[in-house]
Scaffold this motif. Sequence first.
Motif, PDB file in Angstrom:
ATOM      1  N   ALA A 111       0.834  -1.196   0.000  1.00  0.00           N
ATOM      2  CA  ALA A 111       0.000   0.000   0.000  1.00  0.00           C
ATOM      3  C   ALA A 111       0.876   1.257   0.000  1.00  0.00           C
ATOM      4  CB  ALA A 111      -0.914  -0.001   1.213  1.00  0.00           C
ATOM      5  N   GLY A 112       0.308   2.359  -0.414  1.00  0.00           N
ATOM      6  CA  GLY A 112       1.043   3.621  -0.412  1.00  0.00           C
ATOM      7  C   GLY A 112       1.594   3.952  -1.775  1.00  0.00           C
ATOM      8  N   SER A 113       1.818   5.225  -1.970  1.00  0.00           N
ATOM      9  CA  SER A 113       2.323   5.680  -3.259  1.00  0.00           C
ATOM     10  C   SER A 113       3.836   5.492  -3.345  1.00  0.00           C
ATOM     11  CB  SER A 113       1.973   7.154  -3.461  1.00  0.00           C
ATOM     12  OG  SER A 113       2.694   7.943  -2.533  1.00  0.00           O
ATOM     13  N   ARG A 114       4.356   5.697  -4.514  1.00  0.00           N
ATOM     14  CA  ARG A 114       5.797   5.588  -4.754  1.00  0.00           C
ATOM     15  C   ARG A 114       6.543   6.625  -3.918  1.00  0.00           C
ATOM     16  NH1 ARG A 114       9.048   4.642 -10.090  1.00  0.00           N
ATOM     17  NH2 ARG A 114      10.935   5.808  -9.636  1.00  0.00           N
ATOM     18  N   LYS A 115       5.973   7.814  -3.827  1.00  0.00           N
ATOM     19  CA  LYS A 115       6.603   8.886  -3.053  1.00  0.00           C
ATOM     20  C   LYS A 115       6.695   8.507  -1.579  1.00  0.00           C
ATOM     21  CE  LYS A 115       6.582  13.846  -2.432  1.00  0.00           C
ATOM     22  NZ  LYS A 115       6.017  15.125  -2.874  1.00  0.00           N
ATOM     23  N   GLN A 116       5.622   7.903  -1.037  1.00  0.00           N
ATOM     24  CA  GLN A 116       5.636   7.477   0.365  1.00  0.00           C
ATOM     25  C   GLN A 116       6.728   6.438   0.605  1.00  0.00           C
ATOM     26  OE1 GLN A 116       1.550   6.212   0.670  1.00  0.00           O
ATOM     27  NE2 GLN A 116       1.026   7.943   1.997  1.00  0.00           N
ATOM     28  N   ARG A 117       6.867   5.496  -0.330  1.00  0.00           N
ATOM     29  CA  ARG A 117       7.896   4.461  -0.178  1.00  0.00           C
ATOM     30  C   ARG A 117       9.288   5.075  -0.191  1.00  0.00           C
ATOM     31  NH1 ARG A 117       4.910   1.574  -4.115  1.00  0.00           N
ATOM     32  NH2 ARG A 117       6.636   1.693  -5.577  1.00  0.00           N
ATOM     33  N   LYS A 118       9.516   6.026  -1.084  1.00  0.00           N
ATOM     34  CA  LYS A 118      10.829   6.678  -1.163  1.00  0.00           C
ATOM     35  C   LYS A 118      11.120   7.482   0.098  1.00  0.00           C
ATOM     36  CE  LYS A 118      11.579   7.112  -6.083  1.00  0.00           C
ATOM     37  NZ  LYS A 118      12.030   8.019  -7.119  1.00  0.00           N
ATOM     38  N   GLU A 119      10.110   8.188   0.612  1.00  0.00           N
ATOM     39  CA  GLU A 119      10.308   8.973   1.846  1.00  0.00           C
ATOM     40  C   GLU A 119      10.645   8.063   3.017  1.00  0.00           C
ATOM     41  OE1 GLU A 119       6.685  11.221   2.127  1.00  0.00           O
ATOM     42  OE2 GLU A 119       7.389  12.762   0.741  1.00  0.00           O
ATOM     43  N   LYS A 120       9.957   6.923   3.104  1.00  0.00           N
ATOM     44  CA  LYS A 120      10.222   5.967   4.183  1.00  0.00           C
ATOM     45  C   LYS A 120      11.644   5.416   4.068  1.00  0.00           C
ATOM     46  CE  LYS A 120       8.571   1.849   6.447  1.00  0.00           C
ATOM     47  NZ  LYS A 120       7.626   0.752   6.487  1.00  0.00           N
ATOM     48  N   LYS A 121      12.045   5.086   2.830  1.00  0.00           N
ATOM     49  CA  LYS A 121      13.400   4.562   2.589  1.00  0.00           C
ATOM     50  C   LYS A 121      14.447   5.574   3.057  1.00  0.00           C
ATOM     51  CE  LYS A 121      15.079   5.209  -1.366  1.00  0.00           C
ATOM     52  NZ  LYS A 121      16.157   5.727  -2.151  1.00  0.00           N
ATOM     53  N   ASN A 122      14.234   6.846   2.754  1.00  0.00           N
ATOM     54  CA  ASN A 122      15.202   7.871   3.130  1.00  0.00           C
ATOM     55  C   ASN A 122      15.204   8.147   4.626  1.00  0.00           C
ATOM     56  OD1 ASN A 122      16.207   8.202   0.547  1.00  0.00           O
ATOM     57  ND2 ASN A 122      14.599   9.651   0.001  1.00  0.00           N
ATOM     58  N   ARG A 123      14.036   7.986   5.285  1.00  0.00           N
ATOM     59  CA  ARG A 123      13.998   8.115   6.745  1.00  0.00           C
ATOM     60  C   ARG A 123      14.756   6.972   7.414  1.00  0.00           C
ATOM     61  NH1 ARG A 123       8.517   9.482   6.025  1.00  0.00           N
ATOM     62  NH2 ARG A 123       7.875   7.411   6.676  1.00  0.00           N
ATOM     63  N   VAL A 124      14.617   5.765   6.868  1.00  0.00           N
ATOM     64  CA  VAL A 124      15.297   4.586   7.431  1.00  0.00           C
ATOM     65  C   VAL A 124      16.809   4.702   7.264  1.00  0.00           C
ATOM     66  CG1 VAL A 124      15.592   2.087   7.135  1.00  0.00           C
ATOM     67  CG2 VAL A 124      13.310   3.055   7.208  1.00  0.00           C
ATOM     68  N   LYS A 125      17.273   5.369   6.195  1.00  0.00           N
ATOM     69  CA  LYS A 125      18.710   5.527   5.968  1.00  0.00           C
ATOM     70  C   LYS A 125      19.392   6.276   7.109  1.00  0.00           C
ATOM     71  CE  LYS A 125      18.847   7.208   1.658  1.00  0.00           C
ATOM     72  NZ  LYS A 125      19.334   7.588   0.315  1.00  0.00           N
ATOM     73  N   LYS A 126      18.647   7.148   7.796  1.00  0.00           N
ATOM     74  CA  LYS A 126      19.215   7.944   8.883  1.00  0.00           C
ATOM     75  C   LYS A 126      19.368   7.150  10.173  1.00  0.00           C
ATOM     76  CE  LYS A 126      17.170  12.061   6.931  1.00  0.00           C
ATOM     77  NZ  LYS A 126      15.972  12.883   6.927  1.00  0.00           N
ATOM     78  N   LEU A 127      18.668   6.007  10.273  1.00  0.00           N
ATOM     79  CA  LEU A 127      18.736   5.193  11.483  1.00  0.00           C
ATOM     80  C   LEU A 127      19.917   4.233  11.417  1.00  0.00           C
ATOM     81  CD1 LEU A 127      14.960   4.305  11.760  1.00  0.00           C
ATOM     82  CD2 LEU A 127      16.175   6.055  13.044  1.00  0.00           C
ATOM     83  N   ARG A 128      20.294   3.689  12.608  1.00  0.00           N
ATOM     84  CA  ARG A 128      21.393   2.724  12.673  1.00  0.00           C
ATOM     85  C   ARG A 128      21.014   1.538  13.537  1.00  0.00           C
ATOM     86  NH1 ARG A 128      27.029   4.891  12.079  1.00  0.00           N
ATOM     87  NH2 ARG A 128      27.479   3.140  13.411  1.00  0.00           N
ATOM     88  N   GLY A 129      21.649   0.402  13.277  1.00  0.00           N
ATOM     89  CA  GLY A 129      21.545  -0.765  14.138  1.00  0.00           C
ATOM     90  C   GLY A 129      20.168  -1.385  14.213  1.00  0.00           C
ATOM     91  N   THR A 130      19.738  -1.743  15.448  1.00  0.00           N
ATOM     92  CA  THR A 130      18.481  -2.468  15.637  1.00  0.00           C
ATOM     93  C   THR A 130      17.281  -1.585  15.313  1.00  0.00           C
ATOM     94  OG1 THR A 130      18.528  -1.903  17.972  1.00  0.00           O
ATOM     95  CG2 THR A 130      19.406  -4.059  17.366  1.00  0.00           C
ATOM     96  N   ALA A 131      17.402  -0.302  15.492  1.00  0.00           N
ATOM     97  CA  ALA A 131      16.298   0.610  15.160  1.00  0.00           C
ATOM     98  C   ALA A 131      16.000   0.530  13.658  1.00  0.00           C
ATOM     99  CB  ALA A 131      16.658   2.025  15.549  1.00  0.00           C
ATOM    100  N   LYS A 132      17.037   0.422  12.845  1.00  0.00           N
ATOM    101  CA  LYS A 132      16.882   0.332  11.396  1.00  0.00           C
ATOM    102  C   LYS A 132      16.201  -0.974  11.020  1.00  0.00           C
ATOM    103  CE  LYS A 132      19.639   1.303   7.333  1.00  0.00           C
ATOM    104  NZ  LYS A 132      20.945   1.676   6.872  1.00  0.00           N
ATOM    105  N   ALA A 133      16.612  -2.075  11.638  1.00  0.00           N
ATOM    106  CA  ALA A 133      16.050  -3.393  11.346  1.00  0.00           C
ATOM    107  C   ALA A 133      14.575  -3.436  11.700  1.00  0.00           C
ATOM    108  CB  ALA A 133      16.803  -4.475  12.083  1.00  0.00           C
ATOM    109  N   GLY A 134      14.179  -2.781  12.773  1.00  0.00           N
ATOM    110  CA  GLY A 134      12.779  -2.792  13.204  1.00  0.00           C
ATOM    111  C   GLY A 134      11.876  -1.928  12.333  1.00  0.00           C
ATOM    112  N   LYS A 135      12.422  -0.893  11.713  1.00  0.00           N
ATOM    113  CA  LYS A 135      11.611   0.052  10.935  1.00  0.00           C
ATOM    114  C   LYS A 135      11.461  -0.348   9.467  1.00  0.00           C
ATOM    115  CE  LYS A 135      10.936   3.451  13.903  1.00  0.00           C
ATOM    116  NZ  LYS A 135       9.780   4.254  14.168  1.00  0.00           N
ATOM    117  N   LYS A 136      12.271  -1.304   8.993  1.00  0.00           N
ATOM    118  CA  LYS A 136      12.245  -1.636   7.569  1.00  0.00           C
ATOM    119  C   LYS A 136      10.897  -2.171   7.112  1.00  0.00           C
ATOM    120  CE  LYS A 136      16.865  -2.159   5.836  1.00  0.00           C
ATOM    121  NZ  LYS A 136      17.870  -2.993   5.294  1.00  0.00           N
ATOM    122  N   LYS A 137      10.245  -2.954   7.930  1.00  0.00           N
ATOM    123  CA  LYS A 137       8.968  -3.554   7.521  1.00  0.00           C
ATOM    124  C   LYS A 137       7.801  -2.754   7.921  1.00  0.00           C
ATOM    125  CE  LYS A 137      10.746  -8.169   7.571  1.00  0.00           C
ATOM    126  NZ  LYS A 137      10.769  -9.445   8.137  1.00  0.00           N
TER     127      LYS A 137
END
Length: 137
Positions: A111-137
């Motif tokens: 679900a969600g638009s292409r723009k939403q997916r890209k924004e989420k991907k870029n937000r996840v890039k700023k995270l590190r470690g276990t926080a990143k692993a938990g936010k990917k899905k």
Amino acid sequence: TISRGKPPFNMADTATIRTRKFITNPLLGRKQMVVDVIHPGRANISKAEIREKLAKVYNTTADVIFTFGYATAFGGGRSTGFACIYDTLDVAKKFEPKYRLQRHGLYEKPAGSRKQRKEKKNRVKKLRGTAKAGKKK
């Protein structure tokens, strides 16, 4: 009188399916073939009907058969397409494109638009470690 158009006898319920260029592809776990459908008196044959007839011929279930690319010959009465018969449903899910799986109801588009997916991907890039692993899905 001369009758033009449809033949006088009813051939609307008959459809002959022939396969050619049959290849067993063990790397992709499937059998693949060109399918010729002869359907005089009918505009077309549904892919579901073709799947059921192929399942009967090749002693398998219709859920592992994927048919696509059908084109009706000029003048009608004949269609040609392609079919893949997978060994198991798991192998089919692994190798079939998502859009074909979606046609069979085996895949749900995220679900969600292409723009939403890209924004989420870029937000996840700023995270590190276990926080990143938990936010990917």
